[in-house]
Write a protein that holds these residues in place. Structure first.
Motif, PDB file in Angstrom:
ATOM      1  N   ILE A  76      30.339 -50.107  44.343  1.00  0.00           N
ATOM      2  CA  ILE A  76      31.383 -49.120  44.591  1.00  0.00           C
ATOM      3  C   ILE A  76      32.171 -49.447  45.851  1.00  0.00           C
ATOM      4  CG2 ILE A  76      29.820 -47.541  45.801  1.00  0.00           C
ATOM      5  CD1 ILE A  76      32.862 -46.671  43.538  1.00  0.00           C
ATOM      6  N   GLU A  77      31.502 -49.997  46.873  1.00  0.00           N
ATOM      7  CA  GLU A  77      32.229 -50.380  48.092  1.00  0.00           C
ATOM      8  C   GLU A  77      33.260 -51.453  47.783  1.00  0.00           C
ATOM      9  OE1 GLU A  77      28.341 -48.602  49.330  1.00  0.00           O
ATOM     10  OE2 GLU A  77      28.943 -50.148  47.870  1.00  0.00           O
ATOM     11  N   GLY A  84      41.378 -49.208  46.355  1.00  0.00           N
ATOM     12  CA  GLY A  84      41.669 -48.003  47.119  1.00  0.00           C
ATOM     13  C   GLY A  84      40.522 -47.020  47.049  1.00  0.00           C
ATOM     14  N   ASP A  85      40.352 -46.248  48.132  1.00  0.00           N
ATOM     15  CA  ASP A  85      39.225 -45.313  48.166  1.00  0.00           C
ATOM     16  C   ASP A  85      39.454 -44.083  47.297  1.00  0.00           C
ATOM     17  OD1 ASP A  85      41.082 -43.940  49.671  1.00  0.00           O
ATOM     18  OD2 ASP A  85      39.972 -44.077  51.552  1.00  0.00           O
ATOM     19  N   ASP A  86      40.576 -44.044  46.565  1.00  0.00           N
ATOM     20  CA  ASP A  86      40.793 -42.989  45.570  1.00  0.00           C
ATOM     21  C   ASP A  86      40.789 -43.561  44.158  1.00  0.00           C
ATOM     22  OD1 ASP A  86      43.158 -44.389  45.760  1.00  0.00           O
ATOM     23  OD2 ASP A  86      44.458 -42.621  45.841  1.00  0.00           O
ATOM     24  N   ARG A 213      42.944 -48.343  39.865  1.00  0.00           N
ATOM     25  CA  ARG A 213      43.647 -47.561  40.884  1.00  0.00           C
ATOM     26  C   ARG A 213      43.954 -46.172  40.333  1.00  0.00           C
ATOM     27  NH1 ARG A 213      45.374 -50.134  45.408  1.00  0.00           N
ATOM     28  NH2 ARG A 213      45.278 -52.425  45.369  1.00  0.00           N
ATOM     29  N   ARG A 214      44.173 -45.254  41.229  1.00  0.00           N
ATOM     30  CA  ARG A 214      44.358 -43.873  40.785  1.00  0.00           C
ATOM     31  C   ARG A 214      45.486 -43.752  39.764  1.00  0.00           C
ATOM     32  NH1 ARG A 214      45.642 -38.192  44.020  1.00  0.00           N
ATOM     33  NH2 ARG A 214      45.849 -36.989  42.111  1.00  0.00           N
ATOM     34  N   MET A 215      46.557 -44.513  39.916  1.00  0.00           N
ATOM     35  CA  MET A 215      47.693 -44.387  39.013  1.00  0.00           C
ATOM     36  C   MET A 215      47.500 -45.141  37.698  1.00  0.00           C
ATOM     37  SD  MET A 215      49.716 -42.227  40.039  1.00  0.00           S
ATOM     38  CE  MET A 215      49.443 -41.167  41.451  1.00  0.00           C
ATOM     39  N   ALA A 238      29.998 -35.616  44.549  1.00  0.00           N
ATOM     40  CA  ALA A 238      31.433 -35.523  44.856  1.00  0.00           C
ATOM     41  C   ALA A 238      32.127 -36.849  44.563  1.00  0.00           C
ATOM     42  CB  ALA A 238      31.625 -35.116  46.311  1.00  0.00           C
ATOM     43  N   ARG A 239      31.511 -37.948  44.934  1.00  0.00           N
ATOM     44  CA  ARG A 239      32.120 -39.258  44.686  1.00  0.00           C
ATOM     45  C   ARG A 239      32.186 -39.535  43.189  1.00  0.00           C
ATOM     46  NH1 ARG A 239      29.711 -44.546  47.608  1.00  0.00           N
ATOM     47  NH2 ARG A 239      31.690 -45.180  48.554  1.00  0.00           N
ATOM     48  N   GLN A 240      31.147 -39.203  42.453  1.00  0.00           N
ATOM     49  CA  GLN A 240      31.146 -39.416  41.009  1.00  0.00           C
ATOM     50  C   GLN A 240      32.188 -38.543  40.317  1.00  0.00           C
ATOM     51  OE1 GLN A 240      27.020 -38.635  40.331  1.00  0.00           O
ATOM     52  NE2 GLN A 240      26.363 -40.684  40.948  1.00  0.00           N
ATOM     53  N   ARG A 241      32.373 -37.310  40.801  1.00  0.00           N
ATOM     54  CA  ARG A 241      33.412 -36.449  40.218  1.00  0.00           C
ATOM     55  C   ARG A 241      34.794 -37.046  40.468  1.00  0.00           C
ATOM     56  NH1 ARG A 241      31.789 -31.014  38.747  1.00  0.00           N
ATOM     57  NH2 ARG A 241      33.970 -30.413  38.939  1.00  0.00           N
TER      58      ARG A 241
END
Length: 253
Positions: A76-77, A84-86, A213-215, A238-241
């Motif tokens: 995950i890192e 990106g962290d999102d 990526r988020r997009m 929270a991270r998994q959600r």
């Protein structure tokens, strides 16, 4: 001992230079046995298919058991450093490849941008990543047991391989031979292939996670009929959600 940030940075450099990186010992023996048993218990749904190749989609939504394999330490890192962290998950699939399975030819998964060759060949240009895939191997992989083949550096080709094309810039596809519990992370533009299972009786077990990526849209089949499993959401961290799509508000929300 190399620290996690330093190791992640080294692996990120490999994704940029080679297009892939092998992460040793991501899973321990108990996790490997747990996953193999869980894959044995899967039943086809919607677009899943079975035969010499069994392929099960969106397994994260079937049981909370699969959640910890979305954000494994070390994996995950690297995904967050690359995307990106999102970033989020756009798929988690389980595979069983039986003897006689013929594999898949050389291909790339997704080409986000078609860029000029002059830019791609410039060593000063760093091609951003949009999607990465992590293969979690649940067997010792040798030449007979469906090794993944990769063409180093081919993510900078800027195109998919042509029919019959087996090399790029003199680099041919190399078999990734590894141990059960190892993981292969590769970017979506990399030319890669799946080899045949030429063993007499062994089945190759694989868990695959796609990060975007988020997009990059989360296209979970069966699409309009998709519903998250309430038990999975209740068990998720929270991270998994976030990986499942629970993002903070942004411009296009």
């Amino acid at each position: 001992m190399t620290s996690m940030p330093a190791l992640t940075a080294e692996r990120l450099r490999a994704l940029h230079s080679e297009g892939f990186v092998l992460l040793p010992g991501v899973l321990d023996g108990l996790q490997i046995q747990l996953l193999r048993h869980a894959i044995d218990g899967l039943k086809p749904q919607h677009w899943d298919y079975s035969g010499l190749l069994e392929h099960y989609k969106c397994v994260f939504n079937r049981d909370p058991l699969w959640l910890p394999f979305l954000d494994l330490p070390g994996v995950i890192e690297l995904a967050e450093a690359a995307l990106g962290d999102d970033c989020h998950v756009i798929g988690q699939t389980a595979w069983r490849c039986h003897p006689g399975f013929q594999g898949m030819g050389l291909h790339l998964d997704y080409l986000a941008l078609q860029l000029p060759r002059s830019l791609l060949s410039d060593p000063a240009f760093e091609l951003p990543m949009q999607i990465c895939t992590c293969h979690l191997y649940l067997d010792d992989i040798d030449q007979d047991l469906c090794p993944t083949r990769v063409v180093p550096g081919s993510h900078r080709a800027g195109r998919p391989p042509r029919a019959g094309e087996e090399h790029w810039h003199g680099q041919t596809a190399q078999a990734v031979l590894c141990q059960a519990g190892d993981a292969l992370m590769f970017r979506s533009e990399l030319w890669h292939a799946g080899s045949e299972n030429s063993s007499a009786e062994r089945i190759r077990y694989l868990l695959q996670v796609h990060y975007g990526r988020r997009m990059v849209a989360q296209k979970f089949s069966p699409y309009l009929q998709w519903r998250f499993n309430p038990e999975v959401l209740a068990a998720a961290s929270a991270r998994q959600r976030r990986l499942l799509g629970e993002h903070e508000e942004a411009e296009y929300d």
